[in-house]
Design a protein around this motif. Structure first.
Motif, mmCIF file in Angstrom:
data_model
loop_
_atom_site.group_PDB
_atom_site.id
_atom_site.type_symbol
_atom_site.label_atom_id
_atom_site.label_comp_id
_atom_site.label_asym_id
_atom_site.label_seq_id
_atom_site.Cartn_x
_atom_site.Cartn_y
_atom_site.Cartn_z
ATOM 1 N N GLN A 1 4.548 0.762 13.916
ATOM 2 C CA GLN A 1 5.013 0.365 12.591
ATOM 3 C C GLN A 1 6.483 -0.075 12.668
ATOM 4 O O GLN A 1 7.273 0.516 13.406
ATOM 5 C CB GLN A 1 4.884 1.519 11.586
ATOM 6 C CG GLN A 1 3.464 2.014 11.383
ATOM 7 C CD GLN A 1 3.023 2.993 12.426
ATOM 8 O OE1 GLN A 1 3.807 3.778 12.940
ATOM 9 N NE2 GLN A 1 1.750 2.956 12.786
ATOM 10 N N ASN B 1 6.570 -2.831 4.971
ATOM 11 C CA ASN B 1 5.800 -1.626 4.700
ATOM 12 C C ASN B 1 5.772 -0.791 5.977
ATOM 13 O O ASN B 1 5.160 -1.181 6.982
ATOM 14 C CB ASN B 1 4.381 -1.986 4.260
ATOM 15 C CG ASN B 1 3.598 -0.772 3.771
ATOM 16 O OD1 ASN B 1 3.911 0.363 4.117
ATOM 17 N ND2 ASN B 1 2.582 -1.011 2.965
ATOM 18 N N LYS B 2 6.432 0.363 5.959
ATOM 19 C CA LYS B 2 6.556 1.193 7.158
ATOM 20 C C LYS B 2 5.248 1.865 7.564
ATOM 21 O O LYS B 2 5.175 2.472 8.637
ATOM 22 C CB LYS B 2 7.618 2.267 6.929
ATOM 23 C CG LYS B 2 8.985 1.724 6.567
ATOM 24 C CD LYS B 2 9.960 2.860 6.269
ATOM 25 C CE LYS B 2 11.290 2.342 5.784
ATOM 26 N NZ LYS B 2 12.232 3.441 5.464
ATOM 27 N N LEU B 3 4.218 1.755 6.724
ATOM 28 C CA LEU B 3 2.934 2.381 7.034
ATOM 29 C C LEU B 3 2.000 1.463 7.799
ATOM 30 O O LEU B 3 0.993 1.920 8.359
ATOM 31 C CB LEU B 3 2.233 2.823 5.741
ATOM 32 C CG LEU B 3 2.987 3.805 4.848
ATOM 33 C CD1 LEU B 3 2.172 4.081 3.590
ATOM 34 C CD2 LEU B 3 3.287 5.094 5.593
ATOM 35 N N VAL B 4 2.306 0.176 7.843
ATOM 36 C CA VAL B 4 1.384 -0.812 8.407
ATOM 37 C C VAL B 4 1.626 -0.976 9.908
ATOM 38 O O VAL B 4 2.752 -1.216 10.341
ATOM 39 C CB VAL B 4 1.531 -2.164 7.694
ATOM 40 C CG1 VAL B 4 0.628 -3.210 8.341
ATOM 41 C CG2 VAL B 4 1.192 -2.026 6.217
ATOM 42 N N THR B 5 0.572 -0.856 10.676
ATOM 43 C CA THR B 5 0.639 -1.053 12.128
ATOM 44 C C THR B 5 0.484 -2.530 12.456
ATOM 45 O O THR B 5 -0.458 -3.183 11.986
ATOM 46 C CB THR B 5 -0.458 -0.246 12.836
ATOM 47 O OG1 THR B 5 -0.271 1.146 12.561
ATOM 48 C CG2 THR B 5 -0.411 -0.464 14.339
ATOM 49 N N GLN C 1 10.089 -0.140 11.115
ATOM 50 C CA GLN C 1 10.813 0.727 10.197
ATOM 51 C C GLN C 1 11.857 -0.014 9.379
ATOM 52 O O GLN C 1 12.127 0.351 8.237
ATOM 53 C CB GLN C 1 11.505 1.850 10.990
ATOM 54 C CG GLN C 1 10.541 2.765 11.728
ATOM 55 C CD GLN C 1 9.573 3.459 10.792
ATOM 56 O OE1 GLN C 1 9.977 4.061 9.794
ATOM 57 N NE2 GLN C 1 8.289 3.378 11.104
ATOM 58 N N THR D 1 -0.136 -8.157 8.928
ATOM 59 C CA THR D 1 0.401 -6.852 9.311
ATOM 60 C C THR D 1 1.904 -6.893 9.544
ATOM 61 O O THR D 1 2.501 -5.861 9.869
ATOM 62 C CB THR D 1 -0.282 -6.346 10.588
ATOM 63 O OG1 THR D 1 0.031 -7.226 11.687
ATOM 64 C CG2 THR D 1 -1.789 -6.304 10.417
ATOM 65 N N THR E 1 0.807 -1.220 0.000
ATOM 66 C CA THR E 1 0.000 0.000 0.000
ATOM 67 C C THR E 1 0.839 1.269 0.000
ATOM 68 O O THR E 1 0.282 2.364 0.064
ATOM 69 C CB THR E 1 -0.913 0.025 1.241
ATOM 70 O OG1 THR E 1 -0.093 -0.015 2.431
ATOM 71 C CG2 THR E 1 -1.860 -1.159 1.253
ATOM 72 N N GLY E 2 2.152 1.160 -0.062
ATOM 73 C CA GLY E 2 3.013 2.335 0.082
ATOM 74 C C GLY E 2 3.590 2.824 -1.227
ATOM 75 O O GLY E 2 3.360 2.260 -2.304
ATOM 76 N N ASP F 1 8.257 4.154 1.427
ATOM 77 C CA ASP F 1 7.548 3.491 2.522
ATOM 78 C C ASP F 1 7.952 2.036 2.696
ATOM 79 O O ASP F 1 7.376 1.333 3.541
ATOM 80 C CB ASP F 1 6.034 3.558 2.279
ATOM 81 C CG ASP F 1 5.536 4.988 2.227
ATOM 82 O OD1 ASP F 1 6.045 5.812 3.003
ATOM 83 O OD2 ASP F 1 4.649 5.281 1.408
ATOM 84 N N TYR F 2 8.934 1.571 1.920
ATOM 85 C CA TYR F 2 9.334 0.170 1.996
ATOM 86 C C TYR F 2 10.788 0.038 2.450
ATOM 87 O O TYR F 2 11.632 0.870 2.137
ATOM 88 C CB TYR F 2 9.181 -0.517 0.635
ATOM 89 C CG TYR F 2 7.755 -0.637 0.153
ATOM 90 C CD1 TYR F 2 6.880 -1.547 0.728
ATOM 91 C CD2 TYR F 2 7.288 0.165 -0.884
ATOM 92 C CE1 TYR F 2 5.569 -1.656 0.286
ATOM 93 C CE2 TYR F 2 5.982 0.055 -1.334
ATOM 94 C CZ TYR F 2 5.127 -0.856 -0.746
ATOM 95 O OH TYR F 2 3.840 -0.965 -1.180
#
Length: 452
Positions: free
Chosen positions: A353, A135-139, A355, A313, A116-117, A121-122
């Motif tokens: 998230q 994916n650094k956006l995923v919690t 990193q 996730t 999704t980034g 974001d990866y």
């Protein structure tokens, strides 16, 4: 001739954004197509070699800007296995760097939802045939705790048999009891000797009476009675001249020695030990026949807590298959098998998230917020302890950077002394006792900060 005001021996100092009066001799403001080499000085950057135009699986030339803002990276497995990869949208495209041919990518169940980034974001980590994509956006989340109603099971244990004694089992407000004869003098037939003043008589009579209570199922197993009810219930047990010849328990006992040698398969009990939660643990009975009877007690997880991480996730893996194709899929992270949220808690990155992933000293590592998490040694997908009773050197490590200011970690570099950790304004050194990372012998110290 103009006077010489400065001599610069070489241009090997790299690029610096500081003002000229703060630069060291040899540092540059900008370097285009330059490569600082310790032997030859500043030389022209090596050129590239054209291999082939990138084409899709139908051999059509890929249009310009098709992968704009995509995440490009390479996979170098060996001299013959080298690939160029791009993530764009919910798709991954791969080409061989030796001949430019595209490679087939298949997707595991739900894997594309993780993509999704955008390019920043990866995070990418390659270990042999496995490339981990974060994916650094995923919690990160955990699986839901199972539905569990406490106090729906109980166990009655008979310890001693005595003449003229009463044995009672009280379920909620209903009491069932059995009283033995006062002495052998009151026995008039041989059958009474066999059926009234022994464990069989007591347990069989109580089991029969307990089964008459609405919603209760009582089963005799050896010298115990296992009780189940459709709703939570209270249990009180007494027996013998002093009231301690028979006892009962439901969710916990204070010592494992009180557990019987025979029980129902999968019966779970907490060993409380003391009033401190930190030394509690859970055991489950494993019957030899998978039903009841003889067996053994083994450590297990609390019946009312999550069993582990939600794979959707967590970082996913891009796997190079033997036939040259690739599979993008979720990772099978090891579940939590023992303890509860206090004695074997989830990794600190849960709710945050991740990193970056890294690999160090036979452990898979995770950076998240101010924390560094390392997997079990040699068991890269296991982030939980194998026992809530003891800690061993191979257990996972979860440690935070102690600082007077927030320090969100975003990078890590292995060095001779350990791991150099980077945040926006500080640098830390993570070290292990005698060079080995263990749960109790690992520390993080500040080595640089940009404030006084």
């Amino acid at each position: 001739m103009a006077s010489v005001t400065q001599r610069i021996p070489n241009f090997l100092g790299g690029v610096s954004q500081q003002t000229d009066d703060l630069k060291y001799p040899g540092q540059l403001t900008k370097a285009d197509n330059g490569y600082p080499d310790p032997t030859f000085g500043l030389i022209k950057r090596p050129g590239g070699q054209f291999i082939k135009d990138l084409r899709d699986s139908s051999n059509n030339l890929i249009a310009p800007n098709t992968f704009s803002n995509g995440k490009w990276f390479s996979i170098f497995r060996d001299e013959t296995e080298q690939y160029l990869v791009v993530i764009k949208g919910a798709a991954i495209s791969i080409w061989s760097l030796t001949d430019g041919t595209p490679r087939t990518v298949t997707y595991g169940a739900g894997a594309t939802a993780y993509l999704t980034g955008s390019k920043d974001d990866y995070d990418i980590l390659t270990i042999n045939d496995y490339t981990f994509i974060t994916n650094k956006l995923v919690t990160v989340t955990t699986s839901a705790a199972p539905s569990y109603t406490a106090r729906t099971r109980g166990t009655v244990v008979l310890k001693d048999v005595a003449y003229g004694a009463t044995y009672k089992v009280k379920i909620d407000s209903t009491t069932k009891s059995y009283t033995t004869f006062n002495s052998e003098a009151t026995i008039t037939t041989p059958s009474q000797t066999q059926n009234t003043v022994n464990a069989d008589a007591i347990l069989n009579a109580l089991t029969t009476d307990l089964n008459t209570i609405s919603g209760v199922t009582a089963t005799r197993i050896g010298t115990t009675i296992e009780i189940e009810k459709t709703a939570a219930f209270s249990l009180e047990v007494s027996g013998g001249p002093d009231g301690d010849a028979m006892f009962g328990y439901q969710e916990s006992v204070d010592n494992i020695s009180k557990l019987p040698s025979k029980a129902k398969h999968n019966r779970i009990v907490q060993i409380s030990n003391s009033n401190q939660n930190q030394d509690n643990y859970y055991v489950k009975f494993i019957a030899d026949d998978g039903v009841s009877g003889n067996g053994y007690w083994e450590e297990t997880i609390a019946p009312n807590v999550s069993t582990g991480l939600t794979a959707s996730t967590m970082p996913h893996q891009l796997v190079r298959n033997a036939n040259g194709t690739f599979t993008f899929q979720q990772v099978s992270w090891e579940p939590r098998l023992v303890g509860d949220d206090e004695t074997n808690e989830h990794p600190s990155f849960v709710g945050n998230q991740i990193q970056q992933l890294f690999f160090y000293n036979n452990r898979l590592g995770f950076l998240s917020e101010e924390n560094v998490c390392l997997s079990q040694a040699g068991d890269y997908f296991n982030l939980y302890n194998n026992s809530a009773l003891t800690s061993v050197a191979s257990d996972p490590i979860d440690i935070s950077c102690s600082s007077i200011r927030p320090a969100k970690l975003h990078g890590v570099v292995p060095v001779a002394q350990g791991l150099l950790l980077f945040s926006r304004s500080q640098q830390f050194l993570m070290q292990g006792s005698q060079g080995v990372f263990t749960p109790g012998g690992t520390t993080i110290k500040t080595v640089y900060r940009d404030w006084e």
